[in-house]
Design an enzyme around this catalytic site. Structure first.
Site, PDB file in Angstrom:
ATOM      1  N   GLU A  45       1.179  -1.513  -0.271  1.00  0.00           N
ATOM      2  CA  GLU A  45      -0.214   0.057   0.096  1.00  0.00           C
ATOM      3  C   GLU A  45       1.320   1.588   0.023  1.00  0.00           C
ATOM      4  O   GLU A  45       2.010   1.083   0.842  1.00  0.00           O
ATOM      5  CB  GLU A  45      -0.706   0.198   1.234  1.00  0.00           C
ATOM      6  CG  GLU A  45      -2.193   1.321   1.470  1.00  0.00           C
ATOM      7  CD  GLU A  45      -2.640   1.150   2.639  1.00  0.00           C
ATOM      8  OE1 GLU A  45      -2.489   0.175   3.425  1.00  0.00           O
ATOM      9  OE2 GLU A  45      -3.660   1.926   2.781  1.00  0.00           O
ATOM     10  N   LYS A 116      -9.807   2.869  -2.088  1.00  0.00           N
ATOM     11  CA  LYS A 116      -9.729   1.996  -1.094  1.00  0.00           C
ATOM     12  C   LYS A 116     -11.055   2.933  -0.364  1.00  0.00           C
ATOM     13  O   LYS A 116     -11.922   3.426  -0.269  1.00  0.00           O
ATOM     14  CB  LYS A 116      -8.676   2.075  -0.077  1.00  0.00           C
ATOM     15  CG  LYS A 116      -8.593   2.019   1.544  1.00  0.00           C
ATOM     16  CD  LYS A 116      -7.457   1.955   1.928  1.00  0.00           C
ATOM     17  CE  LYS A 116      -7.302   1.304   3.119  1.00  0.00           C
ATOM     18  NZ  LYS A 116      -6.002   1.766   3.841  1.00  0.00           N
ATOM     19  N   CYS A 152      -5.421  -3.104   2.402  1.00  0.00           N
ATOM     20  CA  CYS A 152      -5.000  -3.182   4.135  1.00  0.00           C
ATOM     21  C   CYS A 152      -6.235  -3.220   5.291  1.00  0.00           C
ATOM     22  O   CYS A 152      -6.937  -4.648   4.838  1.00  0.00           O
ATOM     23  CB  CYS A 152      -4.734  -2.385   4.536  1.00  0.00           C
ATOM     24  SG  CYS A 152      -4.140  -2.360   5.752  1.00  0.00           S
TER      25      CYS A 152
END
Lengths: 277, 281
Positions: A45, A116, A152
């Protein structure tokens, strides 16, 4: 569509704010991945900028495509492989609107991106201060299979991986900046998301220290059975490769038939109860 | 409910040692400093910090400075600093700061001998002055040794013993520091000796605080995890008032743990909404 592909997960120690250095690091690891026979290399990330960029975020963000994507496209083309990495993306329409984005490149250039969905804003995480969440969850049909991207904290929300799988993903890629205090969570989640969805999962985590926060590495490739196909070292830079054979999916889907047994009527109830929480 | 037992403070010492040494090495590398200087007093916190620094960087990059003064001089402290320096191979310098302190006392028109807190804080701040002088001269950073128990309840001198560039132990309670000390080979007589800031003669931390670290750490552990004083008191079989007192100390001393409070007047403000990462340019 190939039956088998070779995946590299490259956990690198990025320097916060130093894009050129981080691009050079990704170049070096992409070359190494190719030498090991990889068709795809996955970086962590925000690997372009480092994770804790705080107020530097606004000046480090770029459009996609943009100069850094252009540089890395050349790497993917030169090494003739697919690449996934993370970067700060700013909107075309509003310079101050920034996304935490995963980018997928192929040997022929830009393939797609994922913004995200779940932005952690608790404990040491302050992503909602800086980022707008994404609203789309695409699956990319590529020469190396149908790929879904996650980032994540998305791993904490099983519905994200589930939706990717229902949209046809064979391989879920998760790029991560997970600190050491959360290692146990991710070791469980990466296996759980693979098993419950009968899907392959490639997880690339950062290593190094940013503002006292230590990232634990431990990147891995997980089979739909939960078997760890390859695992990188803890806490230090590493690159490991593993082979994924998509024909295994049929066998696993039969042995653990979670997709067959899905009950859509619960999803309506899930929505209602989430709204009422 | 979370059970407040000694086991919750049990440390994975090997992992903790690895994380702390990595933290020290990483900071030195990024800051381009040549090493660390630290105040070594002979107590468990500073001996452990010095030893960990030495394990991280090698003894040649660690300078422990022992800064005794006549009122609180203790032969065990001298013996212990030497013992740890020899064992972990770092340089040790001893500077008696008594004469400098005397000059300070006599230079202060409002100096009051009976005010032992103000006098004691002057000693802690004087040690900080010496450390930063060495750090400047040697292009090193100051490595602090404050632990979480004392930092949380404000049992330190503002801009004094807590002043440092990095504080590798600050997320470990005192009882955890003792575990880590024993794990890395700090002798038992140091790891288990009663803590003292050495600000005035006969000062002992647990006596002054009126509580054992074993109990204090469990109270703080509970507060850290959002338990109420009633819940903590019930589990530890303590009067609620005792726990509330610890909580009060924790909250009332926040000013000691922060930079100066800034009046918000402009677009972006130091200490408020400037959020800049530690990074090299």
């Amino acid at each position: 569509m190939p039956r088998r592909i070779n995946i590299a997960v490259a956990q690198i120690n990025c320097r916060v704010g130093h894009k050129k250095r981080n691009i050079d690091l990704m170049k070096k690891h992409a070359k190494q991945a190719k030498e090991k026979g990889a068709d795809l290399v996955v970086f962590p990330e925000l690997s372009l900028t480092g994770y804790l960029t705080r107020d530097l975020t606004y000046n480090l963000a770029e459009k996609i495509p943009g100069p850094s994507v252009d540089s890395l496209e050349q790497v993917a083309e030169k090494e003739n492989l697919h690449m996934v990495f993370g970067m700060l993306e700013h909107s075309d329409k509003a310079r101050g609107v920034i996304y935490n984005t995963a980018v997928l490149l192929g040997p022929k250039g830009f393939v797609g991106k994922y913004r995200k969905l779940q932005l952690p804003t608790h404990s040491v995480f302050e992503e909602k201060r800086y980022f707008r969440p994404g609203y789309q969850l695409p699956v990319f049909e590529t020469d190396i299979g149908r790929l879904g991207l996650t980032i994540c904290y998305d791993m904490f929300f099983p519905e994200i991986s589930r939706l990717l799988r229902l949209k046809g993903a064979q391989l879920i890629i998760c790029i991560s900046a997970s600190p050491a205090v959360r290692r146990k969570f991710f070791e469980v989640f990466t296996a759980a998301r693979a098993i419950e969805n009968t899907v392959f999962l490639a997880y690339a985590n950062l290593v190094g220290i940013e503002d006292g926060l230590q990232f634990w590495g431990g990147s891995r490739i997980v089979a739909p059975s939960g078997h760890i196909i390859a695992q990188a070292k803890y806490d230090e830079e590493d690159l490991v490769t593993g082979e994924v054979d998509y024909s295994d999916l049929k066998r696993i889907e039969t042995f653990v038939p979670t997709l067959r047994d899905l009950r859509p009527e619960f999803f309506d109830s899930l929505k209602t109860h989430t709204e009422d929480l | 409910m979370l059970k407040l037992k000694t086991e919750v403070l049990q440390l994975d010492s090997a992992t903790t040692e690895a994380r702390i040494t990595r933290f020290i090495t990483d900071y030195i590398e990024k800051s381009e400093a040549t090493g660390v200087v630290l105040n070594i007093s002979g107590g468990v916190d500073s001996c452990t910090t010095a030893a960990l620094s030495s394990l991280a960087l090698g003894g040649s990059k660690v300078l422990g400075i022992f800064l005794p003064e006549e009122e609180t001089y203790d032969t065990d402290d001298t013996k212990h600093t030497k013992m740890v320096a020899e064992k972990f191979g770092f340089s040790l310098e001893t500077i008696d700061i008594s004469s400098v302190l005397e000059v300070c006392y006599h230079s202060l028109p409002v100096y009051e001998e009976r005010d032992k807190v103000s006098k004691g804080n002057l000693k802690a701040r004087m040690r900080m002055v010496f450390l930063y002088y060495y750090a400047n001269r040697l292009n090193r950073i100051v490595c602090g040794s404050s632990d979480k128990s004392e930092t949380m309840i404000g049992y330190f001198t503002k801009w004094g013993d807590v002043a440092a560039d990095i504080s590798p132990l600050m997320d470990l309670y005192k009882t955890q520091v003792r575990q880590l000390a024993l794990h890395i080979g700090i002798p038992e007589e140091i790891a288990r000796k009663p803590s003292t800031p050495r600000l005035w003669p006969g000062q002992l931390a647990e006596h002054e605080l009126g509580i054992k670290y074993e109990t204090l750490d469990l109270i703080l552990f509970g507060l850290e995890r959002f338990m109420t004083p009633e819940e903590i008191a019930e589990q530890l079989k303590l009067p609620v008032k005792r726990v509330e007192e610890v909580k009060r100390k924790w909250l009332a001393t926040e000013h000691k743990r922060r930079g100066p409070l800034t009046a918000k007047l402009a677009y972006r403000t130091v200490g408020a909404d400037f959020r800049i990462p530690y990074t090299t340019q």
